[in-house]
Design a protein around this motif. Sequence first.
Motif, PDB file in Angstrom:
ATOM      1  N   GLY A   1      -0.639  -0.170  -6.735  1.00 30.67           N
ATOM      2  CA  GLY A   1       0.243  -0.277  -5.585  1.00 30.67           C
ATOM      3  C   GLY A   1       1.699  -0.026  -5.889  1.00 30.67           C
TER       4      GLY A   1
ATOM      5  N   ARG B   1       4.210  -4.624  -5.228  1.00 34.07           N
ATOM      6  CA  ARG B   1       2.992  -5.441  -5.305  1.00 34.07           C
ATOM      7  C   ARG B   1       3.261  -6.867  -4.852  1.00 34.07           C
ATOM      8  NH1 ARG B   1       2.130  -2.633 -10.473  1.00 34.07           N
ATOM      9  NH2 ARG B   1       3.113  -4.422 -11.444  1.00 34.07           N
ATOM     10  N   ARG B   2       4.419  -7.429  -5.240  1.00 34.43           N
ATOM     11  CA  ARG B   2       4.749  -8.794  -4.818  1.00 34.43           C
ATOM     12  C   ARG B   2       4.945  -8.871  -3.305  1.00 34.43           C
ATOM     13  NH1 ARG B   2       8.918 -10.966  -9.462  1.00 34.43           N
ATOM     14  NH2 ARG B   2       7.355 -11.180 -11.096  1.00 34.43           N
TER      15      ARG B   2
ATOM     16  N   ALA C   1      -6.507 -15.098   1.006  1.00 36.85           N
ATOM     17  CA  ALA C   1      -7.495 -14.120   0.563  1.00 36.85           C
ATOM     18  C   ALA C   1      -8.636 -14.029   1.564  1.00 36.85           C
ATOM     19  CB  ALA C   1      -8.033 -14.508  -0.808  1.00 36.85           C
ATOM     20  N   ALA C   2      -9.228 -12.878   1.649  1.00 33.13           N
ATOM     21  CA  ALA C   2     -10.349 -12.664   2.563  1.00 33.13           C
ATOM     22  C   ALA C   2     -11.554 -13.454   2.086  1.00 33.13           C
ATOM     23  CB  ALA C   2     -10.689 -11.185   2.626  1.00 33.13           C
TER      24      ALA C   2
ATOM     25  N   ALA D   1       3.608  -6.943  -1.056  1.00 35.19           N
ATOM     26  CA  ALA D   1       2.299  -6.799  -0.420  1.00 35.19           C
ATOM     27  C   ALA D   1       1.507  -8.087  -0.521  1.00 35.19           C
ATOM     28  CB  ALA D   1       1.531  -5.652  -1.071  1.00 35.19           C
ATOM     29  N   ALA D   2       1.623  -8.805  -1.631  1.00 37.56           N
ATOM     30  CA  ALA D   2       0.907 -10.066  -1.803  1.00 37.56           C
ATOM     31  C   ALA D   2       1.433 -11.126  -0.837  1.00 37.56           C
ATOM     32  CB  ALA D   2       1.023 -10.557  -3.242  1.00 37.56           C
ATOM     33  N   ARG D   3       2.751 -11.123  -0.585  1.00 38.41           N
ATOM     34  CA  ARG D   3       3.325 -12.096   0.345  1.00 38.41           C
ATOM     35  C   ARG D   3       2.886 -11.808   1.784  1.00 38.41           C
ATOM     36  NH1 ARG D   3       8.735 -10.929  -1.457  1.00 38.41           N
ATOM     37  NH2 ARG D   3       8.669 -11.495  -3.621  1.00 38.41           N
ATOM     38  N   GLN D   4       2.781 -10.548   2.131  1.00 32.15           N
ATOM     39  CA  GLN D   4       2.405 -10.178   3.492  1.00 32.15           C
ATOM     40  C   GLN D   4       0.917 -10.360   3.746  1.00 32.15           C
ATOM     41  OE1 GLN D   4       3.707  -6.175   3.983  1.00 32.15           O
ATOM     42  NE2 GLN D   4       5.858  -6.718   4.219  1.00 32.15           N
ATOM     43  N   GLN D   5       0.121 -10.319   2.716  1.00 32.46           N
ATOM     44  CA  GLN D   5      -1.333 -10.375   2.890  1.00 32.46           C
ATOM     45  C   GLN D   5      -1.800 -11.736   3.374  1.00 32.46           C
ATOM     46  OE1 GLN D   5      -3.550  -9.572  -0.669  1.00 32.46           O
ATOM     47  NE2 GLN D   5      -5.343  -8.916   0.459  1.00 32.46           N
ATOM     48  N   GLY D   6      -1.209 -12.777   2.905  1.00 36.04           N
ATOM     49  CA  GLY D   6      -1.607 -14.119   3.328  1.00 36.04           C
ATOM     50  C   GLY D   6      -2.796 -14.605   2.517  1.00 36.04           C
TER      51      GLY D   6
END
Length: 160
Positions: free
Chosen positions: A89, A95-96, A105-106, A98-103
């Motif tokens: 990414g 990458r950080r 884990a699925a 994107a990790a903050r925006q993802q919330g």
Amino acid sequence: MLSSTICTVASVAGLGIAALTAYRKRFLAATRIAAVSLVPVGLAMTGVIDWLTGVVFKPVVWAGFGVLALSVVLFMIARVAERHSLKAGGSRKERRAAARQQGPAAVAPKASAPSLGAGTRAGQPAGRPQAQDGAKNRSKGGAPEEDFSDIEAILKKHGI
């Protein structure tokens, strides 16, 4: 000079073998041997042999081959690193973010329970048929639960 002498001796020896073969009445084979035996003298006369010996016996030429090999290896390393960075990414900041925006884990969907027999579910007696209406086959989220009993029966039939 030495390479030209060696090529001439090889050609003369080949022509001698071709003459002996022709003496034995094998003219087709003698013609082939004569053709092959003239190749070294032809290469020596054109200068190809001197060029080849110059390439083989000069250490600078071998150092050049080493530099070319090193450049190929570095190019391949750069390609592998580029693919790895694309999969990851991009940079660390990206990458950080994107990790903050993802919330959170699925979560994986519920796995189906192993079937006890053909067309039965775990927790349901074998003699009782499954509910046919959609309301009883739906989970809490509203989506119908998947029934893999027929697939499992096929796999068991084949010993998988």
